[in-house]
Design an enzyme around this catalytic site. Structure first.
Site, short mmCIF file in Angstrom:
data_model
loop_
_atom_site.label_atom_id
_atom_site.label_comp_id
_atom_site.label_asym_id
_atom_site.label_seq_id
_atom_site.Cartn_x
_atom_site.Cartn_y
_atom_site.Cartn_z
N GLY A 111 0.85 -1.19 0.00
CA GLY A 111 0.00 0.00 0.00
C GLY A 111 0.88 1.24 0.00
CG ASP A 168 5.17 4.33 -2.01
OD1 ASP A 168 4.55 5.27 -2.53
OD2 ASP A 168 4.86 3.14 -2.16
CE LYS A 223 7.88 10.54 -7.50
NZ LYS A 223 6.84 9.69 -6.86
NE ARG A 268 -0.73 1.63 -7.65
CZ ARG A 268 0.36 2.32 -7.33
NH1 ARG A 268 0.73 3.36 -8.08
NH2 ARG A 268 1.08 1.99 -6.26
#
Length: 318
Positions: A40, A267, A233, A175
């Protein structure tokens, strides 16, 4: 809402899933054994920040089943406060399968989360006085994608955090398969990003969301929406940052001998930036920390096994 007194460091909302990692490279259907882990996007960030000593509180909903109990026990073991995680006997916990790769590419991931307990969360599930006590809220584009009520809940969390004087970070963490269509995803993700202080898009997702191809233009898009800081990023090439008053710059990536698994790298990067800024580091130093933590994460199999402790961070000079 009047800015509230801050009683803990970081709040996160999001779905935890049981993660089953294949025992061998190749198609998932050929795997005969799986390793059990936790997954997650928000959960990875909560874990990483807790390992660094921050007081992290997680809000969610799980089924009152063996998977839900496993996930809560794992998060409590990481030091994450789970008092706002509801265990619903009438619902089920989501899970996913992840393939294994030998060459460092993105592994296959198969989700089984439709209709999960977390997807049934609504704004009524938010304890507003508790959320207002957070020093910082971290949000991603995953939780709002899992259902219409989760989207409404995500919007409300950002509103409460902003009105209470908390800082807010947002990672688009796209997503596409969870959204009705690409246009809806783009509209809703950009609207959520507009409510954040710090935005962390990847280069490819930034291009999809903004239509711009360069990190400079992507960062400017979100800065123009109101973000104080945007960090784009760039994978192995590091990151580009654009701050409202401190200017722009690039930070190189950290060399990696072998990429094992790319899942969780974004993450891990968010853990680095958030922890660095909350620790009082300069923006370049916070981004350098983020690049180092992201590089650690891609060298391990699970989604969070590479996230360092405070002692490991200090030993590495970050």
């Amino acid at each position: 809402m009047i800015p509230a007194a801050k009683t803990y460091d970081i709040a996160v909302f999001g779905e935890a899933m049981l993660l089953l990692i294949a025992d061998r490279p190749g198609p998932l259907e050929l795997a005969e054994a799986f390793t059990k882990r936790i997954a997650g996007a928000e959960i990875n960030v909560a874990t990483g920040l807790s390992r660094l000593g921050f007081d992290v509180h997680w809000a969610s909903r799980l089924g009152a089943d063996s998977m839900g109990r496993y996930l809560v026990n794992q998060m409590r073991g990481e030091g994450v406060n789970c008092e706002h995680v509801a265990m619903d006997a009438a619902q089920r916990t989501g899970f996913q399968f992840k393939g294994r790769v030998a060459e460092g590419s993105d592994p296959a991931v198969e989700y089984h989360r439709k209709g999960s307990a977390a997807s049934l969360m609504t704004p009524d599930d938010i304890d507003e006085s508790w959320l207002a006590g957070a020093r910082h809220l971290h949000a991603t584009g995953v939780f709002p994608a899992i259902s219409a009520t989760a989207l409404a809940t995500a919007k409300r969390t950002l509103q409460i955090a902003r009105e209470s004087g908390s800082t807010i970070s947002f990672d688009p963490n796209l997503r596409p398969t969870l959204w009705p269509d690409e246009a809806t995803m783009r509209r809703e993700i950009n609207a959520l990003a507009a409510g954040a202080d710090w935005v962390f898009p990847g280069l490819a997702e930034g291009e999809l969301l903004t239509g711009h191809k360069t990190p400079e233009a992507i960062a400017r898009f979100y800065r123009d929406q109101g973000a104080n800081l945007v960090v784009v990023k760039l994978g192995a090439d590091g990151a580009y940052y654009d701050h409202a008053t401190l200017g722009c710059g690039r930070v190189p990536g950290c060399p990696v001998d072998k990429v094992v698994d790319t899942v969780g790298a974004g993450d891990a990067f968010a853990v680095g930036v958030i922890s660095g800024l909350l620790d009082g580091l300069s923006v370049p130093d916070a981004v350098r920390r983020a690049c180092w933590i992201g590089a650690r994460q891609v060298q391990v199999l699970g989604d969070s096994e590479g996230l360092p402790t405070r002692a490991e961070l200090q030993a590495a000079g970050y």
